[in-house]
Every structure is written in C-alpha cells, then in structure tokens.
Design a protein around this motif. Structure first.
Motif, PDB file in Angstrom:
ATOM      1  N   CYS A  22       7.890   0.467  -5.394  1.00 13.17           N
ATOM      2  CA  CYS A  22       8.201  -0.911  -4.983  1.00 13.17           C
ATOM      3  C   CYS A  22       8.340  -1.019  -3.476  1.00 13.17           C
ATOM      4  O   CYS A  22       7.848  -1.978  -2.865  1.00 13.17           O
ATOM      5  N   VAL A  25       4.777  -0.622  -1.899  1.00  9.37           N
ATOM      6  CA  VAL A  25       3.982  -1.833  -2.108  1.00  9.37           C
ATOM      7  C   VAL A  25       4.525  -2.961  -1.235  1.00  9.37           C
ATOM      8  O   VAL A  25       3.762  -3.704  -0.615  1.00  9.37           O
ATOM      9  N   GLY A  26       5.850  -3.084  -1.159  1.00  4.27           N
ATOM     10  CA  GLY A  26       6.432  -4.131  -0.334  1.00  4.27           C
ATOM     11  C   GLY A  26       6.067  -3.984   1.132  1.00  4.27           C
ATOM     12  O   GLY A  26       5.715  -4.963   1.796  1.00  4.27           O
ATOM     13  N   LEU A  29       2.337  -4.648   1.487  1.00  9.15           N
ATOM     14  CA  LEU A  29       2.066  -6.069   1.271  1.00  9.15           C
ATOM     15  C   LEU A  29       2.413  -6.885   2.513  1.00  9.15           C
ATOM     16  O   LEU A  29       1.691  -7.825   2.858  1.00  9.15           O
ATOM     17  N   TYR A  32      -0.422  -6.309   4.822  1.00 12.59           N
ATOM     18  CA  TYR A  32      -1.614  -6.982   4.299  1.00 12.59           C
ATOM     19  C   TYR A  32      -1.563  -8.483   4.560  1.00 12.59           C
ATOM     20  O   TYR A  32      -2.540  -9.083   5.003  1.00 12.59           O
ATOM     21  N   PHE A  33      -0.413  -9.087   4.270  1.00 14.56           N
ATOM     22  CA  PHE A  33      -0.281 -10.529   4.462  1.00 14.56           C
ATOM     23  C   PHE A  33      -0.405 -10.924   5.931  1.00 14.56           C
ATOM     24  O   PHE A  33      -1.016 -11.940   6.260  1.00 14.56           O
ATOM     25  N   VAL A  44       5.821 -15.004   5.640  1.00 12.86           N
ATOM     26  CA  VAL A  44       5.839 -13.849   4.748  1.00 12.86           C
ATOM     27  C   VAL A  44       7.277 -13.403   4.480  1.00 12.86           C
ATOM     28  O   VAL A  44       7.645 -13.080   3.346  1.00 12.86           O
ATOM     29  N   PHE A  48       9.093 -13.300   0.833  1.00 15.65           N
ATOM     30  CA  PHE A  48       9.790 -12.139   0.278  1.00 15.65           C
ATOM     31  C   PHE A  48      11.237 -12.486  -0.083  1.00 15.65           C
ATOM     32  O   PHE A  48      11.761 -12.023  -1.084  1.00 15.65           O
ATOM     33  N   PHE A  91      -0.833  -6.368  -9.735  1.00 15.88           N
ATOM     34  CA  PHE A  91      -1.120  -5.466  -8.631  1.00 15.88           C
ATOM     35  C   PHE A  91      -2.596  -5.485  -8.261  1.00 15.88           C
ATOM     36  O   PHE A  91      -2.946  -5.324  -7.105  1.00 15.88           O
ATOM     37  N   MET A  94      -3.004  -8.879  -6.396  1.00 13.86           N
ATOM     38  CA  MET A  94      -2.192  -8.992  -5.190  1.00 13.86           C
ATOM     39  C   MET A  94      -2.947  -8.568  -3.935  1.00 13.86           C
ATOM     40  O   MET A  94      -2.762  -9.133  -2.872  1.00 13.86           O
ATOM     41  N   PHE A  95      -3.822  -7.592  -4.046  1.00 12.98           N
ATOM     42  CA  PHE A  95      -4.527  -7.096  -2.875  1.00 12.98           C
ATOM     43  C   PHE A  95      -6.001  -7.493  -2.865  1.00 12.98           C
ATOM     44  O   PHE A  95      -6.820  -6.839  -2.246  1.00 12.98           O
ATOM     45  N   THR A  97      -8.825 -10.586  -2.004  1.00  9.52           N
ATOM     46  CA  THR A  97      -8.996 -11.846  -1.284  1.00  9.52           C
ATOM     47  C   THR A  97      -9.864 -12.825  -2.073  1.00  9.52           C
ATOM     48  O   THR A  97      -9.873 -14.006  -1.775  1.00  9.52           O
TER      49      THR A  97
END
Length: 99
Positions: A22, A25-26, A29, A32-33, A44, A48, A91, A94-95, A97
C-alpha cells in the motif's frame, strides 16, 4: 482475549506485506498523478486525503457487512475472493491512461 506472542508476531508479520504494498503504490501513485498525468500536487494531496477519510468511514460499515454475512463458504472467505478480484481490476486501471 489473551494472545500469545506467536499470534501477535504472526499478525504483525502478515500485515507488514500488505502495508508495504500500500505504501509503495501510494508513493508511486503520487508520482504518477503529478509527473505523468500532470495533475497539481494540491489536487492529488486533497484526493489522497479524501480517500483516507472515506476509508475511515467505510471500514466499520464493511465490518458490519462481513460480520452479518453467512453462507456455505464462511463469513469472510467470499469477501476475500471478491476483494482480490476487485483489487486486481482497480490496480490495473489505476495506472492506465486509456489513450
């Protein structure tokens, strides 16, 4: 309820892997964002924060759902299967586009 040291260690060790995933990924992420999708860091961070608030509200509700679920597989095994499948879909998307 009295727990042995082995039980306490086992629970902590089992949760360690989930929490490491977690956190990873957080952190990814967030990168990524902001750096791939070019969203503002303030947006962002707010996203969160809202997700954490929703998690605090949702966890007790899901606890009630799981406690009141009774079927031939037991009360928790069905939710493990559903959660695993939903997490795989989330998941994956989430990644992506999608462009």
């Amino acid at each position: 309820m009295n727990l042995t040291k082995k039980e306490k260690f086992s629970f902590g060790f089992g949760v360690l892997g989930k929490d490491a995933i977690c956190c990873s990924v957080g952190n990814f992420l967030m990168f990524y964002f902001t750096d791939v999708l070019f969203l503002t860091p303030a947006f962002v961070g707010t996203l969160f924060f809202v997700a954490r608030i929703w998690d605090a509200i949702n966890d007790p509700m899901m606890g009630l759902v799981v406690d009141n679920a009774h079927n031939r597989f037991g009360k928790f095994r069905t939710w493990l299967l559903v959660g695993t499948l939903l997490n795989a879909v989330v998941f994956f998307t989430m990644f992506n586009t999608f462009s």
